[in-house]
Write a protein that holds these residues in place. Structure first.
Motif, mmCIF file in Angstrom:
data_model
loop_
_atom_site.group_PDB
_atom_site.id
_atom_site.type_symbol
_atom_site.label_atom_id
_atom_site.label_comp_id
_atom_site.label_asym_id
_atom_site.label_seq_id
_atom_site.Cartn_x
_atom_site.Cartn_y
_atom_site.Cartn_z
ATOM 1 N N GLY A 112 13.303 57.012 1.725
ATOM 2 C CA GLY A 112 13.371 58.179 2.602
ATOM 3 C C GLY A 112 14.480 58.128 3.634
ATOM 4 O O GLY A 112 14.544 58.983 4.521
ATOM 5 N N GLU A 113 15.374 57.151 3.548
ATOM 6 C CA GLU A 113 16.470 57.040 4.502
ATOM 7 C C GLU A 113 17.763 56.750 3.772
ATOM 8 O O GLU A 113 17.767 56.306 2.612
ATOM 9 C CB GLU A 113 16.207 55.919 5.514
ATOM 10 N N SER A 114 18.880 56.997 4.499
ATOM 11 C CA SER A 114 20.199 56.679 3.966
ATOM 12 C C SER A 114 20.590 55.292 4.461
ATOM 13 O O SER A 114 20.486 54.989 5.657
ATOM 14 C CB SER A 114 21.227 57.718 4.431
ATOM 15 N N TRP A 115 21.020 54.437 3.501
ATOM 16 C CA TRP A 115 21.376 53.050 3.820
ATOM 17 C C TRP A 115 22.843 52.815 3.480
ATOM 18 O O TRP A 115 23.357 53.314 2.486
ATOM 19 C CB TRP A 115 20.504 52.086 3.016
ATOM 20 N N HIS A 116 23.480 52.043 4.347
ATOM 21 C CA HIS A 116 24.851 51.598 4.116
ATOM 22 C C HIS A 116 24.769 50.172 3.589
ATOM 23 O O HIS A 116 24.232 49.282 4.273
ATOM 24 C CB HIS A 116 25.662 51.655 5.411
#
Length: 447
Positions: A112-116
């Motif tokens: 549910g999140e954007s990860w680098h």
């Protein structure tokens, strides 16, 4: 907004604000890129540190704990170690975490999140480091106010300096305005231009020229009023005296008194008419309507108008063979000019004389000549004869000294000139030179 000060401040401070906004946007972009590079470099260092020091693999629990809601227990940073065969060897969280990626940097949506993510591939292991993009954004957001504070201070400081500079630069203009405002209608001396800025010097010089013209106009008006009052006083006093004599005289002398009364009235009327003509020639008093005018035709009309008076005076008035010359001027002005020339010649030419009118065109110049065989004017007195209220013969009570002055003023208004010379018969020749109307050739017309 008609204030120069407000316009200068508006444009200068507006340009400053726009420039600061552009610089802030550019600075934001550069800072964001530098911030990302720094964070990427930190992730690379972490991955290389794991490769150098190694992490002992641990057994993965047979039954992993339940997954938390929205990764609240995952932390904002995840490190993972994989075997070359793709088997998970280590994870900093209690479950696998973001999926394995190829070597390099990646943006991945997980949980549910954007990860680098940064992945480092080694001969014996694969190290993957991940951090949420929102954490990176929030970290940069803490730096943004410190980027905007210098810009805000720059706008405030430079705005104050611009306001002070504009006010200081406009001090000479304010001083010039106060100097003019303090003056009354009699104070027409030039404004000083020694210490004025270069931009204000032309304005001050133009203002001084205007003040000079206004001063000259007022001086001429005062002189004309004084001369007119003096000139009107003499015939009016004579009229009053002759009226008293006519009232007291018997029938025998009354006719002579009335004749003198008529002469005084005629002279006063003539003077008033010429004063009105002079007033009409002043700038902005009368709207002129220049148009092509046939000089020879108007000259013939004037000869016809003065023929009865010339015959009564025993003077031969005629129009010589003339050119069909055309000038561009107000017909009424041309008629006034010629009327004064003929009237002046008839007044100063003795009984039995001759007055001739001639129109000639030479190139682009039309010359109107009125000549007589009277006493003429001495060369030394001809300049004075063109001035207002100058009578060369003080004993002459028939003229007012305005005829030739009016002619000269009309000729000057139409870029012409007037000249006095001896006529072929020994009298006076008055020549008025006027610009010919373009496109009208002067054909000879016999009269």
């Amino acid at each position: 907004m008609n204030s120069i000060r407000q316009r200068l401040l508006f444009w200068q401070i507006g340009a400053l604000i726009i420039t600061c906004i552009l610089v802030s946007v550019l600075t934001y972009q550069l800072a964001w890129q530098a911030f990302n590079r720094e964070r990427d470099f930190a992730m690379e260092q972490i991955a290389h540190s794991v490769v150098r020091h190694g992490v002992r693999p641990r057994s993965w629990p047979a039954t992993p704990p339940p997954a938390p809601e929205a990764a609240s227990d995952l932390g904002r940073f995840i490190s993972q170690i994989w075997s070359p065969q793709g088997e998970i060897l280590y994870s900093s969280i209690n479950r696998i975490g973001p999926p394995l990626q190829l070597a390099g940097f990646h943006e991945v949506d997980w949980s549910g999140e954007s990860w680098h993510i940064y992945t480092l591939v080694d001969a014996q292991q694969i190290v993957q480091v991940a951090k949420t993009s929102s954490d990176r954004t929030s970290g940069f957001a803490e730096l943004v106010p410190w980027l905007l504070v210098p810009t805000g201070l720059l706008v405030v400081v430079l705005g104050a300096l611009i306001h002070a500079a504009v006010s200081r630069v406009l001090v000479p203009l304010d001083s010039l305005g106060r100097d003019i405002q303090r003056r009354d209608e009699k104070d027409l001396h030039p404004v000083p231009t020694q210490n004025l800025p270069e931009e204000l010097t032309p304005l001050a010089q133009a203002l001084n020229q205007l003040l000079g013209r206004v001063g000259g106009l007022l001086t001429r008006q005062r002189q004309v009023l004084a001369d007119a009052a003096h000139e009107l006083n003499t015939p009016l006093a004579a009229v009053k005296l002759q009226a008293q004599l006519a009232r007291r005289s018997d029938d025998v002398h009354r006719k002579a008194a009335l004749d003198e009364l008529d002469k005084g009235i005629e002279r006063s009327t003539h003077l008033v008419a010429q004063l009105l003509q002079m007033a009409r020639l002043e700038p902005d008093v009368h709207q002129r309507h220049p148009r092509p005018v046939r000089c020879d035709q108007l000259a013939a009309e004037v000869v016809g108008a003065f023929s009865a008076r010339a015959e009564a005076c025993g003077i031969d008035l005629g129009l010589e063979t003339s050119d069909a010359a055309t000038v561009c001027m107000d017909p009424e002005d041309f008629r006034v000019l010629l009327n004064n020339l003929v009237d002046n010649a008839l007044r100063h030419t003795p009984l039995g004389s001759r007055v001739d009118i001639r129109v000639r065109q030479t190139g682009s110049t039309v010359t109107l000549t009125v000549s007589d065989n009277g006493p003429g004017i001495a060369p030394a007195e001809r300049f004075r004869a063109l001035q207002r209220f100058v009578r060369l013969n003080p004993q002459d009570t028939t003229g007012s000294g305005l005829g030739l002055a009016i002619v000269a003023q009309i000729a000057e208004h139409y870029q012409g000139s007037i000249a006095l010379a001896d006529s072929p018969d020994g009298g006076l020749a008055v020549m008025v030179h006027l610009p010919a109307h373009p496109g009208h050739a002067g054909a000879t017309v016999r009269s």
